[in-house]
Motif scaffolding. Structure first.
Motif, PDB file in Angstrom:
ATOM      1  N   LYS A  37       6.946  -7.935  -9.211  1.00 49.17           N
ATOM      2  CA  LYS A  37       5.776  -8.530  -8.528  1.00 49.17           C
ATOM      3  C   LYS A  37       4.459  -8.146  -9.194  1.00 49.17           C
ATOM      4  O   LYS A  37       3.625  -8.996  -9.487  1.00 49.17           O
ATOM      5  N   THR A  38       4.286  -6.842  -9.410  1.00 53.72           N
ATOM      6  CA  THR A  38       3.002  -6.370  -9.930  1.00 53.72           C
ATOM      7  C   THR A  38       2.783  -6.872 -11.360  1.00 53.72           C
ATOM      8  O   THR A  38       1.692  -7.336 -11.702  1.00 53.72           O
ATOM      9  N   ASP A  59      -0.715  -3.209  -2.380  1.00 51.97           N
ATOM     10  CA  ASP A  59       0.321  -2.187  -2.223  1.00 51.97           C
ATOM     11  C   ASP A  59      -0.423  -0.891  -1.923  1.00 51.97           C
ATOM     12  O   ASP A  59      -0.624  -0.044  -2.800  1.00 51.97           O
ATOM     13  N   ASP A 112      -1.055  -8.768  -4.692  1.00 54.14           N
ATOM     14  CA  ASP A 112       0.184  -8.072  -5.048  1.00 54.14           C
ATOM     15  C   ASP A 112       0.663  -7.303  -3.818  1.00 54.14           C
ATOM     16  O   ASP A 112       0.020  -6.354  -3.380  1.00 54.14           O
TER      17      ASP A 112
END
Ligand SMILES: Nc1ncnc2c1ncn2[C@@H]1O[C@H](COP(=O)(O)OP(=O)(O)OP(=O)(O)O)[C@@H](O)[C@H]1O
Ligand SMILES: [Mg+2]
Length: 261
Positions: free
Chosen positions: A16-17, A40, A117
């Motif tokens: 994802k990041t 996050d 994110d």
């Protein structure tokens, strides 16, 4: 009004990041104004991938009501803007992630794209990151545990009235036993926006001394090419591969570190 898209997955560690950073840079390279937000709040990683380690004001300060969102926006590499998350565990414990939605919506009109994110899982902070957006992009790897978790996170998004627009399949090796894109489309009942191959350049690009997103460090690597295609599909705008950012890295990092927007 810009599009607000949260990058989600269910299962952790699927990319994802990395995809948020690289997709964001690809969209910015096509002339769009892009803001990346590290939601996050417990395990902030996006700064490292963008090569920006020190940011005095972070999303923690904003969610604690101690700073405004405008004070937490920095110039990142490749023309993206960036809101980092804080590293303090003490601040994290006090953070009210439910404020994220109103914070993000307050700056929606300033950007063409806001990519958020999200953390992995379906806990409170994940839900807050999804609810802050209008759309989600679901990242999965081509194996059953990851796809099963992707199905769960899609249902979570729908319950939050956020539109899952498609899936990205990451870490593709084209090995026997991998779930094929057309089967993932059927299982998720979502279009696959693109597949990204497993590519060592993704890790290399942030492990080098001057960390930069792979798409700037190795613009012609297989994963960079795949991510540019996804950006193009998402926005409908062509993205040209830029030449390797060897000499620019220092300046991008310098601006990223010291200039605030
Ligand atoms: N296509 C790829 N090929 C090779 N390595 C990759 C690829 N995508 C991501 N990685 C690597 O996998 C690791 C996990 O990636 P990343 O941190 O982006 O995942 P994540 O989904 O954000 O994880 P988390 O759930 O912990 O937030 C990193 O070391 C990253 O460099
Ligand atoms: Mg992550």
């Amino acid at each position: 009004m810009g599009r607000i898209i949260t990058i989600v997955s269910g299962k952790g560690g699927v990319g994802k990041t990395s995809l948020t950073a690289n997709l964001g840079v690809a969209l910015a390279q096509s002339g769009l104004k892009v803001l990346l937000v590290d939601a996050d709040v417990a395990m902030a990683n996006l700064s490292l991938i963008l090569g920006m380690q020190s940011s005095p004001i972070t999303l923690h300060d904003v969610l604690l009501g101690e700073s405004t969102i405008g004070d937490a926006v920095y110039d990142g590499p490749g023309g993206v803007f960036f809101v980092p998350s804080g590293l303090s565990l003490e601040a994290y414990r006090r953070v009210d992630s439910e404020r994220l939605e109103s914070v993000i919506r307050s700056i929606q009109e300033k950007y063409d794209y806001i990519l958020i994110d999200a953390p992995a899982g379906i806990e409170k902070n994940v839900m807050a990151a999804i609810a802050a957006a209008e759309e989600t992009l679901i990242v999965t790897t081509p194996d059953s545990p990851s796809v099963a978790d992707a199905i769960k996170i899609k249902l979570v998004a729908q319950r939050l009235n956020v539109n899952p627009i498609g899936a990205i399949i990451n870490f593709v090796r084209n090995e026997k036993g991998e779930i094929r894109a057309q089967d993932i489309t059927k299982l998720l009942e979502l279009p696959v926006l693109g597949t990204v191959p497993e590519d060592p350049e993704i890790r290399r690009s942030f492990m080098q001394e001057n960390a930069l997103p792979m798409i700037l460090h190795k613009p012609n690597s297989p994963a960079s090419n795949a991510i540019r295609k996804i950006a193009q599909k998402l926005s409908g705008k062509a993205v040209e591969a830029e030449s390797e950012a060897k000499g620019q890295g220092f300046f991008s990092r310098l601006f990223g570190k010291f200039r605030k927007k």
